[in-house]
Structures are given as C-alpha cells and as structure tokens.
Design a protein around this motif. Structure first.
Motif, mmCIF file in Angstrom:
data_model
loop_
_atom_site.group_PDB
_atom_site.id
_atom_site.type_symbol
_atom_site.label_atom_id
_atom_site.label_comp_id
_atom_site.label_asym_id
_atom_site.label_seq_id
_atom_site.Cartn_x
_atom_site.Cartn_y
_atom_site.Cartn_z
ATOM 1 N N ARG A 164 26.164 28.225 37.508
ATOM 2 C CA ARG A 164 25.525 26.947 37.242
ATOM 3 C C ARG A 164 24.073 27.162 36.857
ATOM 4 O O ARG A 164 23.505 28.240 37.046
ATOM 5 C CB ARG A 164 25.657 26.004 38.427
ATOM 6 C CG ARG A 164 25.005 26.480 39.709
ATOM 7 C CD ARG A 164 24.849 25.344 40.710
ATOM 8 N NE ARG A 164 26.070 24.879 41.337
ATOM 9 C CZ ARG A 164 26.394 23.596 41.477
ATOM 10 N NH1 ARG A 164 25.588 22.656 41.001
ATOM 11 N NH2 ARG A 164 27.488 23.229 42.111
ATOM 12 N N GLU A 165 23.467 26.065 36.371
ATOM 13 C CA GLU A 165 22.078 26.134 35.919
ATOM 14 C C GLU A 165 21.106 26.046 37.081
ATOM 15 O O GLU A 165 20.152 26.823 37.165
ATOM 16 C CB GLU A 165 21.806 25.004 34.924
ATOM 17 C CG GLU A 165 20.364 24.955 34.435
ATOM 18 C CD GLU A 165 20.138 23.825 33.446
ATOM 19 O OE1 GLU A 165 18.980 23.655 33.013
ATOM 20 O OE2 GLU A 165 21.106 23.112 33.120
ATOM 21 N N LEU A 166 21.329 25.093 37.979
ATOM 22 C CA LEU A 166 20.443 24.884 39.119
ATOM 23 C C LEU A 166 21.258 24.926 40.395
ATOM 24 O O LEU A 166 22.355 24.374 40.450
ATOM 25 C CB LEU A 166 19.704 23.546 38.997
ATOM 26 C CG LEU A 166 18.802 23.361 37.781
ATOM 27 C CD1 LEU A 166 18.289 21.933 37.725
ATOM 28 C CD2 LEU A 166 17.639 24.348 37.824
ATOM 29 N N MET A 167 20.714 25.539 41.427
ATOM 30 C CA MET A 167 21.426 25.632 42.702
ATOM 31 C C MET A 167 21.023 24.479 43.604
ATOM 32 O O MET A 167 19.835 24.276 43.869
ATOM 33 C CB MET A 167 21.107 26.951 43.407
ATOM 34 C CG MET A 167 21.653 28.174 42.693
ATOM 35 S SD MET A 167 23.457 28.177 42.568
ATOM 36 C CE MET A 167 23.905 28.373 44.284
ATOM 37 N N GLY B 142 15.333 35.512 33.911
ATOM 38 C CA GLY B 142 14.301 34.506 33.764
ATOM 39 C C GLY B 142 14.820 33.097 33.955
ATOM 40 O O GLY B 142 16.020 32.854 34.094
ATOM 41 N N ALA B 143 13.883 32.155 33.960
ATOM 42 C CA ALA B 143 14.252 30.748 34.109
ATOM 43 C C ALA B 143 15.181 30.334 32.971
ATOM 44 O O ALA B 143 15.021 30.750 31.828
ATOM 45 C CB ALA B 143 12.997 29.881 34.119
ATOM 46 N N GLY B 144 16.154 29.504 33.327
ATOM 47 C CA GLY B 144 17.096 29.012 32.334
ATOM 48 C C GLY B 144 18.332 29.860 32.174
ATOM 49 O O GLY B 144 19.277 29.448 31.500
ATOM 50 N N THR B 145 18.331 31.049 32.770
ATOM 51 C CA THR B 145 19.536 31.872 32.701
ATOM 52 C C THR B 145 20.518 31.417 33.778
ATOM 53 O O THR B 145 20.121 30.855 34.799
ATOM 54 C CB THR B 145 19.193 33.356 32.901
ATOM 55 O OG1 THR B 145 18.461 33.507 34.126
ATOM 56 C CG2 THR B 145 18.354 33.874 31.741
ATOM 57 N N PRO B 146 21.813 31.639 33.605
ATOM 58 C CA PRO B 146 22.789 31.133 34.569
ATOM 59 C C PRO B 146 22.677 31.848 35.913
ATOM 60 O O PRO B 146 22.359 33.030 35.992
ATOM 61 C CB PRO B 146 24.130 31.419 33.896
ATOM 62 C CG PRO B 146 23.848 32.564 32.976
ATOM 63 C CD PRO B 146 22.458 32.343 32.479
ATOM 64 N N ILE B 147 22.958 31.097 36.961
ATOM 65 C CA ILE B 147 22.961 31.633 38.322
ATOM 66 C C ILE B 147 24.415 31.843 38.746
ATOM 67 O O ILE B 147 25.240 30.944 38.621
ATOM 68 C CB ILE B 147 22.267 30.671 39.299
ATOM 69 C CG1 ILE B 147 20.818 30.419 38.864
ATOM 70 C CG2 ILE B 147 22.288 31.231 40.717
ATOM 71 C CD1 ILE B 147 20.135 29.327 39.671
ATOM 72 N N TYR B 148 24.703 33.031 39.257
ATOM 73 C CA TYR B 148 26.037 33.358 39.756
ATOM 74 C C TYR B 148 26.019 33.325 41.280
ATOM 75 O O TYR B 148 25.051 33.764 41.909
ATOM 76 C CB TYR B 148 26.475 34.738 39.278
ATOM 77 C CG TYR B 148 26.577 34.855 37.779
ATOM 78 C CD1 TYR B 148 27.753 34.545 37.112
ATOM 79 C CD2 TYR B 148 25.485 35.285 37.020
ATOM 80 C CE1 TYR B 148 27.843 34.654 35.728
ATOM 81 C CE2 TYR B 148 25.565 35.397 35.635
ATOM 82 C CZ TYR B 148 26.752 35.085 34.996
ATOM 83 O OH TYR B 148 26.827 35.193 33.632
ATOM 84 N N TYR B 149 27.126 32.858 41.884
ATOM 85 C CA TYR B 149 27.152 32.734 43.344
ATOM 86 C C TYR B 149 28.587 32.734 43.848
ATOM 87 O O TYR B 149 29.542 32.597 43.061
ATOM 88 C CB TYR B 149 26.418 31.467 43.786
ATOM 89 C CG TYR B 149 27.017 30.171 43.281
ATOM 90 C CD1 TYR B 149 27.818 29.376 44.092
ATOM 91 C CD2 TYR B 149 26.773 29.738 41.974
ATOM 92 C CE1 TYR B 149 28.375 28.185 43.625
ATOM 93 C CE2 TYR B 149 27.322 28.554 41.495
ATOM 94 C CZ TYR B 149 28.114 27.789 42.324
ATOM 95 O OH TYR B 149 28.665 26.609 41.853
ATOM 96 N N GLU B 150 28.752 32.903 45.169
ATOM 97 C CA GLU B 150 30.063 32.894 45.819
ATOM 98 C C GLU B 150 30.621 31.478 45.804
ATOM 99 O O GLU B 150 30.079 30.571 46.436
ATOM 100 C CB GLU B 150 29.929 33.409 47.246
ATOM 101 C CG GLU B 150 31.122 33.189 48.143
ATOM 102 C CD GLU B 150 32.395 33.821 47.617
ATOM 103 O OE1 GLU B 150 33.407 33.109 47.571
ATOM 104 O OE2 GLU B 150 32.362 35.014 47.258
#
Length: 493
Positions: free
Chosen positions: A85-88, A104-112
């Motif tokens: 997602r973009e923002l957590m 950097g800012a704007g790159t996708p965030i990966y998470y469980e």
C-alpha cells in the motif's frame, strides 16, 4: 523508481505475476525480514538465501494482497501473504517489511498481510466465492457455509503457522511451511469430519497452488470452523496443578486434581485414533520396518548425545532399552500402525462444552512430509501426551517456587513437599489419561509397557535437545524423565 500509483496500476488487473520491479523489491526485503518471524525454522543463521517463486496478486488495488512461496538454501519452503500500500494506517507499523524501489517517499510499502483486517476480509471473500483455473485456487468443502463480511483478528499465540480468527465463527490457518501434495492436517480433518462421533474443527475451504505451478499442488491455507472452548489443555492443566500446589492438595487423588478431565481427554484421543484407523489404511509392521523403527529411535539418541552432554550418563541404558524394544517387536508381537496426530500435547486439545477436541493435525513441522503422512504406532501419541502432563506439573512447580527447575535436591522441606505434590499430580493424571484411552477402546497403554517406555524416552530425548537449544534453564524437566525412564523397567503409570 516505482511509485504507489504504479503499484495500483500494476495490480489493477489482478494478474497472476507481479512486475519484475516488485519481485525485485521482495528479493531485497525478504531475507532480512524472514529471519525474525516466529515460524521461521532457520533462526540464528543470519539472513537466508531465498529463491522467490511466482508472486500472485490475490486482491488488487491499494492495498493489494500478494502471495508467494519462497525456498531457502536448505530446501525449506515458506508461504507468505504480503500487503502492499501507499500509506500505512496506525497499528500496522510492526508488520512492515520496508519500502520498495529506492526507499524514498511515494514508493510502495510492503508488510505482513495477516495483520491487516481489510486484506483478510478480502481473502475470506475469495474462499467464499471459490476459484479454480489460476495459479492459486480456492476450494470449498461441499455444503460449507462461509459468510462474508466477518471481522478478522490475527491470533497472537506462538505457533508454527499463522491463524486469523473471523468473529468467533471461523479460523483461517495460513500454512507457513507448505509441502508438496495435500497437507496432512487438511487430509486428517477431512477424514475426521466424516466421523460424527468425533467433534472437531471441520474444514470449510482451502487454498492451494495449481498443479502446474512450481512444486504444485501445495496446500497454502485451511479455513476451519472455530471451536469455542474454555481454553486449551495446557493452560487448564497448569492452572489445576498450580491450585493443587498452593492449596491443601486434597484433590491429588484418582478422583480430583484434573484427573476427571485427563480421563475424558484419554477417551477423546482414543476416539480420534479409532476413527482414523477405521477410515484410513492400517497394518502391522514388517520385520524390516520394525528394525527401521528401532534404528530411527537409536539414531535420534546418538545425534542427541553429541548435542546434549547431560544425556551421556544414560546412553548405555537407553541403548539397552532400544535393543529390548527391537527384540520385543521381533518376537512375533504384532505392532499395528496407522495415521496418528503426530505432535500431540496438552496445548493441542481444546476443552469445548461437549468435551475435548484435538486440533493441529499437521504433525511435527520439522519432519519430512512422508514421515508425517506415514503410518505409526498410536502409542506414540499416548507417550507424547504423558510427557505433556509431566511438563505441566513441573511448569506449575516452577511458577509456585518463582524459579525455573534446577534439577537439584530440594533446599527446604517446603520445596521437597511441593516437588512430591507435583510428581503425584503428574502420576495421577497420566494414569487417568491411560485409563480413559483404554476405556474408549484404544490399546491399553499399560499392556505394552516396554513400547510405551521406549516412546516416552524417545520423546524426552527430543525435549532435551529442544531445551538445550532454546531454554537451557528448562533442561532439568526432560532430563528427570530420561533418568527415570533409563533406570526403570516400566513407565510410571
């Protein structure tokens, strides 16, 4: 650099394989993250080498739900569900793997993903709808009722897999270490679901890789009925043992101190064994297989002796026990084998209103799948449960004394009295479990003392290795059992 808008576009069509850029992000982020997960078996060996399998978009958009199976350098497979997602939102920070691209800012965030209720609700929708034909398939059990829109909550229990609860109605087990073919738990739960007299967590649906996907098919997740309960056997037994140690202990008799529950649990275990034997193949060990059984027990002992020096004084007696086992099985005493639970202990039993329900039928995750699917003597499960009662008693003793077990002689009369009470509690409950098992029609453990003693000793050696690696302060618990079993001619029942 890949931006979040690129991420949304890349997942909008719900294609089976993500772009090379996203796969590259995962190859960079996963090694450092995987080693910190409680279900990862290679802890303490640094960041693992990973072979990333196909990455499938199970649900597109922002957030997106991704799925993949990675293989480590030692050949182990791990199944991952990841969010992107973009923002957590608040509350998911601890689930983050990291940012993609250059970070950097704007790159996708990966998470469980199992920590994200929104993504788990979408995954439930996939189970409810059912789907075949893609790289990941969703199959429903005939007649299963799978409501949508249920709130999702991840379990916080220490497990070798990951569980997500859906409003006390269903439980989703994410299989973290998948095996080629049908997962042993799915197989056994399906069989037990056909035995109306055996209560259980009936499977509602499952998720698997398609046969043409690498290493496929593999069971990836199992959606089961939720079993309302008063708690698991471990928590209830430790509570009862603690009450006994801190009270007048008048309940440490064959009629109290958890023994009624232990008897019921013995019956429930026998009923599961009988149902499995009735619906799946059984046979007596051949002479060669009996030799192999004894050889495997001896091999585990020899490996343990190198790792746990405290076992050395008992090596000769344990080897003699193994020889006696081989002679007993080889003298024409037929040893029936069947499918069993394979990793039974008090924590694998839930006390439902209707009685005890056994759960988690995958066997020991560290063993090869062919071993977990193989036929074994039912007394292996019995021996494992008897060891669990011993652990519960000593765990309660440690809590009352405020210190881990030392294995030393009691320093005060009070400590000596508590030790005797703990031992009495364990003995009475072991006897009650065995009596309940026999009363339900299972093989009376007391009629095969040599076999039971050998399997208990094998389990205690396994426990000694585990404690030496993970909780050295608890090593005295299995060592006390090794000492007793090595010197005794009969198990304490």
């Amino acid at each position: 650099m890949m931006t979040s808008s690129d991420t949304t576009a890349a997942t909008a069509a719900a294609g089976p394989v993500l772009t090379d850029r996203i796969a590259g992000d995962l190859r960079r982020l996963l090694p450092g993250w995987l080693g910190g997960q409680r279900w990862f078996a290679g802890k303490g060996h640094g960041a693992p080498e990973l072979d990333l399998g196909p990455v499938t978009v199970l649900s597109p958009g922002d957030p997106a739900l991704l799925q993949t199976v990675v293989r480590t350098g030692d050949g182990e497979r791990y199944h991952l569900l990841l969010g992107m997602r973009e923002l957590m939102p608040a509350g998911l920070e601890a689930a983050v793997l990291g940012r993609g691209g250059d970070g950097g800012a704007g790159t996708p965030i990966y998470y469980e993903a199992t920590q994200d209720a929104e993504l788990m609700a979408r995954l439930l929708d996939r189970f409810a709808a059912g789907h075949t034909g893609g790289p990941v398939e969703f199959h429903r059990t005939r007649g299963a009722d799978i409501p949508r829109g249920m709130s999702a909550k991840p379990s916080t229990a220490e497990q070798s897999n990951t569980s997500v609860m859906f409003a006390d109605r269903m439980m989703l087990k994410i299989v973290r270490r998948p095996v080629v073919g049908t997962h042993p738990e799915l197989e056994l739960l399906t069989v037990l679901g056909q035995a109306p007299a055996v209560p259980g967590a009936a499977p509602l649906a499952w998720m698997e890789t398609a046969p043409d996907v690498r290493d496929g098919p593999m069971t990836l997740a199992i959606l089961q009925e939720f079993v309302p309960s008063r708690g698991d056997g471990w928590a209830l037994a430790v509570e009862e043992a603690t009450d006994c140690l801190t009270g007048d202990c008048e309940t440490v008799t064959p009629l109290g101190g958890f023994t009624a529950e232990a008897h019921r649990l013995g019956r429930a275990t026998a009923e599961v064994h009988l149902a499995l034997a009735d619906r799946l193949p059984t046979r007596s060990l051949t002479a060669a297989e009996a030799d192999a059984l004894v050889g495997s027990v001896t091999a585990r002992l020899e490996a343990a002796l190198d790792e746990v020096p405290a076992l050395q004084p008992y090596a000769g007696q344990l080897r003699a026990l193994h020889r006696d086992l081989g002679e007993s099985v080889g003298r024409g005493n037929p040893l029936l084998t069947q499918r069993i639970h394979g990793d039974l202990h008090l924590g694998q039993a839930l006390r439902a209103e209707s009685g005890w329900v056994l759960i988690d039928f995958e066997g020991e995750p560290g063993k090869p799948p062919e071993v977990r699917r193989g036929l074994q003597p039912a007394l292996r499960d019995v021996a494992a449960m008897l060891r669990s009662f011993d652990y519960a008693a000593h765990h309660a003793l440690a809590e009352v004394l405020g210190t881990p077990p030392t294995g030393q002689l009691p320093g005060t009369p009070r400590e000596g009295g508590l030790q005797r009470r703990a031992s009495a509690w364990a003995v009475h409950n072991r006897r009650a479990f065995s009596a309940g098992y026999a009363a339900a029609g299972g093989l009376d453990p007391r009629n095969r003392p040599l076999l039971l003693r050998a399997f208990e000793a094998d389990k205690a050696v396994y426990e000694a290795v585990y404690e030496a690696r993970n909780r050295p302060e608890w090593l005295p618990i299995p060592m006390a059992a090794v000492r007793r079993l090595a010197r005794s001619r009969r198990p304490v029942l």
